[in-house]
Design an enzyme around this catalytic site. Structure first.
Site, PDB file in Angstrom:
ATOM      1  N   GLY A 213      45.408  37.792  47.137  1.00  0.00           N
ATOM      2  CA  GLY A 213      44.929  39.164  46.959  1.00  0.00           C
ATOM      3  C   GLY A 213      43.511  39.182  46.442  1.00  0.00           C
ATOM      4  O   GLY A 213      42.836  38.154  46.405  1.00  0.00           O
ATOM      5  N   ASN A 214      43.045  40.355  46.060  1.00  0.00           N
ATOM      6  CA  ASN A 214      41.720  40.452  45.443  1.00  0.00           C
ATOM      7  C   ASN A 214      41.768  41.493  44.330  1.00  0.00           C
ATOM      8  O   ASN A 214      42.805  42.126  44.118  1.00  0.00           O
ATOM      9  CB  ASN A 214      40.658  40.769  46.501  1.00  0.00           C
ATOM     10  CG  ASN A 214      40.923  42.076  47.208  1.00  0.00           C
ATOM     11  OD1 ASN A 214      40.962  43.130  46.586  1.00  0.00           O
ATOM     12  ND2 ASN A 214      41.138  42.011  48.520  1.00  0.00           N
ATOM     13  N   ARG A 215      40.664  41.669  43.633  1.00  0.00           N
ATOM     14  CA  ARG A 215      40.678  42.480  42.412  1.00  0.00           C
ATOM     15  C   ARG A 215      40.470  43.976  42.666  1.00  0.00           C
ATOM     16  O   ARG A 215      40.323  44.736  41.717  1.00  0.00           O
ATOM     17  CB  ARG A 215      39.602  41.981  41.449  1.00  0.00           C
ATOM     18  CG  ARG A 215      39.847  40.600  40.926  1.00  0.00           C
ATOM     19  CD  ARG A 215      38.787  40.234  39.890  1.00  0.00           C
ATOM     20  NE  ARG A 215      38.829  38.818  39.597  1.00  0.00           N
ATOM     21  CZ  ARG A 215      39.685  38.269  38.737  1.00  0.00           C
ATOM     22  NH1 ARG A 215      40.553  39.027  38.105  1.00  0.00           N
ATOM     23  NH2 ARG A 215      39.666  36.970  38.521  1.00  0.00           N
ATOM     24  N   SER A 216      40.407  44.387  43.895  1.00  0.00           N
ATOM     25  CA  SER A 216      40.170  45.814  44.145  1.00  0.00           C
ATOM     26  C   SER A 216      41.340  46.645  43.617  1.00  0.00           C
ATOM     27  O   SER A 216      42.503  46.332  43.852  1.00  0.00           O
ATOM     28  CB  SER A 216      40.021  46.047  45.654  1.00  0.00           C
ATOM     29  OG  SER A 216      40.017  47.433  45.900  1.00  0.00           O
TER      30      SER A 216
END
Ligand SMILES: Cc1cc2nc3c(=O)[nH]c(=O)nc-3n(C[C@H](O)[C@H](O)[C@H](O)COP(=O)(O)O)c2cc1C
Length: 414
Positions: A213-216
């Site tokens: 995933g990513n931090r958005s």
């Protein structure tokens, strides 16, 4: 906007068809609620065909959807045209014996009442007292026009013309936005516009429990959706998060980049402006394992995960619209400076490479932008790639307003 058009039982019900047509043609989603008496003047098929939506008039149909509450709660604007003396009296006294009167009691949206009746009924002390009560409560009651009435009578009591009701209603919405403390840029400059916003970060599954995933956080995308809705747009929000969405938005939940791609590409052509805010993973695991990847006792080896590239949704959108230059495309890019150039150099190169109309370059880094309430962005237009408008550090709501200000300007030229 989501508009409820209530129609009560007067001859002028036929004029509400013209009002309905005007509102629908401008892209508003209009649900018609006729009273039983109104249906004696204009039948359900006419309302359904003109609105393109099912028509309900009693509280006993589709009860599982709780229509007597839902329609009022989800409306951005309620208009009653024509409003009979009877309907006005019921509204003034809080009666709720059909779907329309229930809706008037449940809505928080601005309510516009366009009366139509014979002069005697309009001037009767009871009607005038009821109108005064409604106005005192903040409902927007128009004065009827004066002129030819049913039969040979003339005088005040004629339903105002559809275009006048529409203008009066939009002014009422604007007034209510002002009362809510919205900024000057929150004029209804997106009314009649369909916008699609993608939000959040995608999750690319490795196995049933793990993902890349990513931090958005989805804050910026949801702020854009919220501001667009406030400015009158009909919003489609394709999101990976369960953050609150604006009332009336069409929310499409997705998780992976491929789901996001399908959701956006299949809907884009129905929208005037598409804003791709979502942080879409560039890569995904080549294969998703059906059962949890186990660590093998006694072995130090960790599995190697093979990645494949995800499609570039913004590039595909540019390709899909081709020469038509419709819809207007806005991309977001998370950028950091490096030895090959600063944030703006990378952003400018990306804008030209991708070919979207506006690129919003986000400065990212440790603890900057992702998941925060503020960010710094640079707005670059394809038409003038050397001109840069920098916003921030600013609240994401402020960034959202600035992005729509530019997109609205582009839309007005297109
Ligand atoms: C031909 C005809 C025309 C009518 N026109 C009006 C009208 O313009 N305004 C009004 O207040 N009532 C009018 N009425 C009376 C309403 O239809 C009646 O009060 C009815 O109960 C209203 O129901 P509603 O308010 O639930 O729609 C009319 C009745 C008939 C038969």
């Amino acid at each position: 906007m989501r508009i409820v058009l209530g129609v009560s039982g007067g001859i002028a019900a036929y004029k509400a068809c013209l009002l309905l047509r005007r509102l629908s043609e401008q892209g508003h989603e209009v649900t018609v609620i006729p009273t039983e008496a109104a249906l004696r003047f204009v039948g359900e098929p006419t309302w359904a065909a003109l609105s393109g939506r099912p028509v309900q008039h009693d509280v006993w149909t589709s009860v599982h959807e709780v229509p007597h509450v839902r329609l009022g709660q989800s409306a951005d604007l309620v208009i009653v045209a024509p409003a009979t003396a009877d309907l006005i009296a019921k509204a003034a006294h809080g009666l709720a014996d059909d779907l329309l009167t229930n809706t008037l009691l449940t809505t928080q949206a601005p309510v516009v009442i366009a009366p139509a009746m014979h002069t005697e009924m309009w001037q009767h002390a009871a009607t005038q007292a009821n109108v005064a009560t409604l106005r005192d409560r903040g409902l927007h009651v128009m004065d009827p026009a004066s002129g030819r009435l049913t039969g040979s009578d003339t005088g005040p009591g004629r339903l105002a013309e559809p275009e006048d009701i529409e203008a009066f209603a939009l002014a009422a919405v604007q007034e209510s936005l002002g009362a809510g403390g919205a900024s000057a840029s929150s004029a209804l400059d997106l009314a009649g516009t369909r916008v699609l916003v993608s939000a959040g970060g995608t999750r690319e599954p490795l196995d049933p429990v793990r993902y890349l995933g990513n931090r958005s956080s989805g804050k910026q995308g949801h702020a854009l959706a919220e501001d667009a809705s406030r400015r009158g747009a009909q919003v489609t929000l394709v999101t990976t998060t369960d953050r609150p969405a604006p009332t009336g938005a069409d929310v499409v939940g997705v998780e992976t980049a491929l789901e996001m791609r399908d959701a956006v590409l299949s809907r884009a052509a129905d929208h005037d402006i598409v804003v791709m805010v979502a942080a879409v993973a560039d890569f995904r695991p080549k294969a998703r394992v059906d059962s949890k990847i186990k660590k093998t006792i006694g072995q130090d080896d960790a599995p190697t995960i093979e990645l494949v590239r995800n499609p570039d949704i913004l590039a595909e959108l540019v390709q899909q619209r081709g020469e038509a230059r419709f819809p207007i495309l806005v991309g977001f890019a998370a950028e950091t400076g490096d030895r090959d150039g600063g944030v703006l150099d990378h952003a400018r190169a990306k804008l030209i490479r991708k070919g979207c109309d506006l690129l919003v370059a986000n400065e990212v880094g440790d603890g900057v932008t992702f998941g925060q309430d503020t960010s710094t962005v640079h707005l670059l237009r394809l038409a003038h790639p050397d001109e840069v408008q920098t916003i921030g550090p600013a609240d994401k709501d402020v960034v959202a307003r600035a992005v729509w200000d530019v997109a609205v300007e582009m839309h007005s030229w297109s």
